[in-house]
Design a protein around this motif. Structure first.
Motif, short mmCIF file in Angstrom:
data_model
loop_
_atom_site.label_atom_id
_atom_site.label_comp_id
_atom_site.label_asym_id
_atom_site.label_seq_id
_atom_site.Cartn_x
_atom_site.Cartn_y
_atom_site.Cartn_z
N THR A 8 7.33 4.58 7.44
CA THR A 8 5.98 4.66 6.90
C THR A 8 5.34 3.28 6.88
OG1 THR A 8 6.58 6.54 5.50
CG2 THR A 8 4.60 5.31 4.88
N VAL A 9 6.07 2.30 6.41
CA VAL A 9 5.56 0.93 6.35
C VAL A 9 5.25 0.43 7.75
CG1 VAL A 9 6.12 -1.45 5.72
CG2 VAL A 9 6.76 0.43 4.20
N ALA A 10 6.14 0.70 8.69
CA ALA A 10 5.94 0.23 10.07
C ALA A 10 4.68 0.83 10.67
CB ALA A 10 7.16 0.59 10.92
N HIS A 59 5.72 1.33 -10.43
CA HIS A 59 6.84 1.95 -9.72
C HIS A 59 8.11 1.12 -9.90
CE1 HIS A 59 4.69 5.22 -7.94
NE2 HIS A 59 3.88 4.45 -7.25
N GLY A 60 7.96 -0.20 -9.98
CA GLY A 60 9.13 -1.03 -10.20
C GLY A 60 9.76 -0.77 -11.55
N PHE A 61 8.93 -0.64 -12.58
CA PHE A 61 9.45 -0.37 -13.91
C PHE A 61 10.13 1.00 -13.98
CE2 PHE A 61 5.79 -3.20 -15.50
CZ PHE A 61 6.57 -4.34 -15.36
N THR A 62 9.50 2.00 -13.37
CA THR A 62 10.05 3.35 -13.46
C THR A 62 11.23 3.57 -12.52
OG1 THR A 62 8.43 4.20 -11.86
CG2 THR A 62 7.84 4.33 -14.19
N SER A 63 11.44 2.66 -11.57
CA SER A 63 12.59 2.77 -10.66
C SER A 63 13.72 1.84 -11.07
CB SER A 63 12.16 2.45 -9.21
OG SER A 63 11.18 3.35 -8.76
N ALA A 64 13.67 1.37 -12.31
CA ALA A 64 14.65 0.39 -12.77
C ALA A 64 16.06 0.96 -12.85
CB ALA A 64 14.24 -0.18 -14.13
N GLY A 77 5.42 5.54 -4.06
CA GLY A 77 6.56 5.17 -4.89
C GLY A 77 7.74 4.71 -4.05
N TYR A 78 8.76 4.23 -4.73
CA TYR A 78 9.92 3.70 -4.01
C TYR A 78 10.68 4.79 -3.27
CZ TYR A 78 14.61 2.02 -3.13
OH TYR A 78 15.80 1.72 -2.52
N ARG A 114 0.83 -1.21 0.00
CA ARG A 114 0.00 0.00 0.00
C ARG A 114 0.86 1.25 0.00
NH1 ARG A 114 -2.80 -3.07 3.79
NH2 ARG A 114 -2.09 -1.79 5.54
N ALA A 115 1.92 1.25 0.83
CA ALA A 115 2.77 2.43 0.93
C ALA A 115 3.53 2.70 -0.37
CB ALA A 115 3.74 2.27 2.09
N PHE A 116 4.15 1.66 -0.93
CA PHE A 116 4.89 1.84 -2.18
C PHE A 116 3.97 2.21 -3.33
CE2 PHE A 116 8.22 -1.11 -0.25
CZ PHE A 116 9.17 -0.11 -0.11
#
Length: 200
Positions: free
Chosen positions: A43-45, A120-125, A35-36, A29-31
């Motif tokens: 935030t995740v915690a 986000h994974g693709f754009t943070s490659a 985004g990364y 949810r956070a990512f």
């Protein structure tokens, strides 16, 4: 913004595996929302209602956590396609077979967090570890789709359609069909009879 939580420790009645799943869900949810780069382990915690050191102890760095979340997302695509391909024979010359495979993916796209994590994974490659996971994930998906026996053109069109679905959902285009115009026409064409995602 991702909501904050007040508790700092996980429930002692929850198994380690259940706590792990809780953190992964919170990280997804956070990512997806931030985004990364903008997401922190704190935030995740807070979203998972655990302490930040607990997140680090379980997953290591933010980068390691993101890569795990991303790989789970690509794993969901692979699992969905495998179920469809194993359910019955696939004839690449039958449009209905491509339709049912596409519907399996579109059902996943109803989970906007899952889809945005992929984006986000693709754009943070540019981050090497994320780029490697993205390339490996796409390669595994393509290798699985080759089981259909489809031609290179058929596979390219199928994957391209899936990426179009990703982009349209990411920009919330399906939620604005009533506004009309060329983009609404594109979204309606891309989704066809797919039940459109709803807003939160």
């Amino acid at each position: 913004m991702v909501p904050a939580s007040t508790s700092a420790t996980p429930s002692t009645r929850m198994s380690a595996e259940a706590r792990r799943e809780l953190i992964l869900a919170a990280a997804t949810r956070a990512f997806a929302e931030q985004g990364y780069a903008a997401t922190t382990t704190d935030t995740v915690a807070r979203l998972a209602d655990v302490s930040q050191p607990y997140v680090v102890r379980m997953f290591g760095t933010k980068l390691q956590l993101f890569v795990e979340v991303f790989r789970r997302a690509t794993g969901r695509i692979i699992d969905a396609f495998e179920r469809e391909l194993d359910a019955q024979p696939f004839d690449p010359d039958q449009p209905d077979d491509w339709t049912r495979l596409g519907q399996a993916y579109r059902a996943l796209a109803e989970d906007r967090d899952f889809l945005l994590v992929m984006m986000h994974g693709f754009t943070s490659a540019g981050v090497e570890e994320i780029g490697r996971a993205a390339r490996e994930g796409m390669g595994r998906i393509f290798a699985l789709l080759q089981r259909t026996g489809g031609t290179e053109d058929q596979l390219r069109v199928f994957i391209a359609h899936g990426m179009l679905v990703n982009v349209l959902v990411a920009m919330r285009a399906p939620e604005h069909l009533a506004e009309g115009g060329p983009l609404a026409e594109l979204a309606a064409c891309a989704f066809q009879d797919y039940r459109l995602p709803t807003t939160d």
